[in-house]
Every structure is written in C-alpha cells, then in structure tokens.
Motif scaffolding. Structure first.
Motif, PDB file in Angstrom:
ATOM      1  N   GLY A 183      30.992  48.109  40.741  1.00 51.91           N
ATOM      2  CA  GLY A 183      31.429  46.719  40.606  1.00 51.91           C
ATOM      3  C   GLY A 183      32.233  46.496  39.341  1.00 51.91           C
ATOM      4  N   LEU A 184      31.787  47.101  38.222  1.00 54.55           N
ATOM      5  CA  LEU A 184      32.512  46.987  36.957  1.00 54.55           C
ATOM      6  C   LEU A 184      33.889  47.639  37.061  1.00 54.55           C
ATOM      7  CD1 LEU A 184      29.655  47.808  34.429  1.00 54.55           C
ATOM      8  CD2 LEU A 184      30.876  45.641  34.619  1.00 54.55           C
ATOM      9  N   ARG A 232      27.505  30.668  41.260  1.00 54.10           N
ATOM     10  CA  ARG A 232      26.460  31.632  41.606  1.00 54.10           C
ATOM     11  C   ARG A 232      25.829  32.220  40.332  1.00 54.10           C
ATOM     12  NH1 ARG A 232      31.322  34.007  42.066  1.00 54.10           N
ATOM     13  NH2 ARG A 232      31.594  36.101  41.275  1.00 54.10           N
ATOM     14  N   GLN A 233      24.616  32.684  40.492  1.00 53.20           N
ATOM     15  CA  GLN A 233      23.920  33.310  39.382  1.00 53.20           C
ATOM     16  C   GLN A 233      24.606  34.632  39.044  1.00 53.20           C
ATOM     17  OE1 GLN A 233      21.144  32.463  37.548  1.00 53.20           O
ATOM     18  NE2 GLN A 233      21.298  30.425  38.449  1.00 53.20           N
ATOM     19  N   GLN A 234      24.778  34.877  37.760  1.00 54.43           N
ATOM     20  CA  GLN A 234      25.400  36.131  37.350  1.00 54.43           C
ATOM     21  C   GLN A 234      24.358  37.243  37.434  1.00 54.43           C
ATOM     22  OE1 GLN A 234      28.468  36.995  36.588  1.00 54.43           O
ATOM     23  NE2 GLN A 234      29.300  34.957  36.871  1.00 54.43           N
ATOM     24  N   ARG A 235      24.516  38.106  38.423  1.00 55.84           N
ATOM     25  CA  ARG A 235      23.593  39.238  38.485  1.00 55.84           C
ATOM     26  C   ARG A 235      24.307  40.455  37.910  1.00 55.84           C
ATOM     27  NH1 ARG A 235      25.081  38.691  44.021  1.00 55.84           N
ATOM     28  NH2 ARG A 235      26.107  40.552  44.784  1.00 55.84           N
TER      29      ARG A 235
END
Length: 197
Positions: free
Chosen positions: A43-44, A34-37
């Motif tokens: 989230g972090l 998947r693309q890293q968004r």
C-alpha cells in the motif's frame, strides 16, 4: 485521451499530499472520513507511485515506460526516474514560472506556445536536455495570460538547474536536475521496490 476528473483537493487528501506541490494555493478544510488504518508495505509503495503520477500528470503506461527507461540508464533507477519526470517540457515550463500549475503548463505546450532551441514543440512529455533554450513564441509573449501568470507565480523560486529571463519569457536548462534539487515529496525507492517485484 484519458482524463483524470477527480477533484484535485480530494485526490491530494487521499494521497496525503500538500496541494502546494501542484502549484495550487488552496487548502482543504475537510478531513478524510474513513479511519486511517495502517497501510501494508504494498500500500505504501502504491501510494508513492500514485503520488508521482498525480504530481507530474502522467498516466500508468507512460509512467511504466519511464521506469523501464530509467532502469536501463546508468546510475540509480529511482534517481533516473525522478530526473526524467522533472525534465519533461510541461514541468520545465511550470518550474520557469510561466504557468500556475503543471496542468496549465501542459495546456500551454499543447497550444503550441513554446519553442525549444527555436523550434516549435507541442509535446508535453518532450524531455529537455542540458543546454536547451526554452522560450514562449514571439506572438504570444504580449498575451494577457502570461502577464497574469507572472503576477501570481512571479514569487515562485526557479530551481538552480534552470536559468530564467522573466521579462523576455526565456529560459535555459543549465544541467539536468539531481535528486537533491527536486523538491517533490516522493520516495522513489518505494516505487523501485514496487516495480522490481
């Protein structure tokens, strides 16, 4: 008992973690599909908590209990948490070089191979204290398993807060580890922020 059956390298990829910190010298050639968004702040924080849980092999409820205990102790909560996780018996066995991975160290403790101050301990989450002497049972020292492990993990450096006698499979906790002595790539301040919401 809950068991994490996700392949280790896949989990390392998703957490952006080098498998070396788990004692695994394999590398994954695959890239995340998947693309890293950009991750949100939450989230972090969540990723750091998941990383710490995965590295030390701790499930959610015990991890929360460690955090609550770290909060009640003197000093900084994040440092207290990392010190507690690092002083678990299964981690100490791994750090002494008697196991290739923390999972193997946990199994060694589970199988009653370890003595702490001369008494048999089979609880991987047992917290060692400064001055504790840890050794492999006399009957198990000659086992082929430990000879193989010493050949493969023998080059691993034992941290300065531990003293190791590799010939006799004996070790001593000189002092509890400080944060500078813990080489795990986890930002504990993000975990503290997550739990203090």
């Amino acid at each position: 008992m809950a068991v994490d059956r996700v392949p280790v390298l896949k989990r390392c990829r998703s957490l952006d973690l080098d498998p070396v910190f788990l004692g695994i010298d394999k590398k994954s050639n695959r890239k995340a599909k998947r693309q890293q968004r950009k991750l949100s702040e939450y989230g972090l924080q969540l990723r750091e908590k998941q990383k710490a849980k995965f590295i030390y092999g701790v499930l959610e409820k015990p991890f929360r209990n460690y955090y609550a205990k770290a909060e009640r102790m003197d000093g900084q909560t994040g440092e207290n948490l990392m010190t507690m996780l690092e002083s678990r018996l299964d981690n100490v066995v791994f750090r002494l070089g008697w196991a290739r991975t923390r999972r193997e160290a946990r199994q060694i403790v589970d199988h009653k191979h370890i003595l702490v101050n001369g008494k048999q301990v089979n609880v991987p989450s047992y917290l060692v204290k400064a001055g504790d002497v840890i050794e492999v049972k006399e009957g198990k020292k000659s086992s082929q398993r430990y000879k193989d492990v010493m050949e493969s993990a023998g080059a691993r450096l034992v941290p300065e807060w531990l003293e190791s006698d590799k010939e006799n499979l004996k070790g001593r906790v000189i002092e509890l580890p400080k944060r500078e002595a813990i080489d795990v790539p986890v930002d504990e301040m993000l975990i503290v922020e997550l739990y203090s919401k």
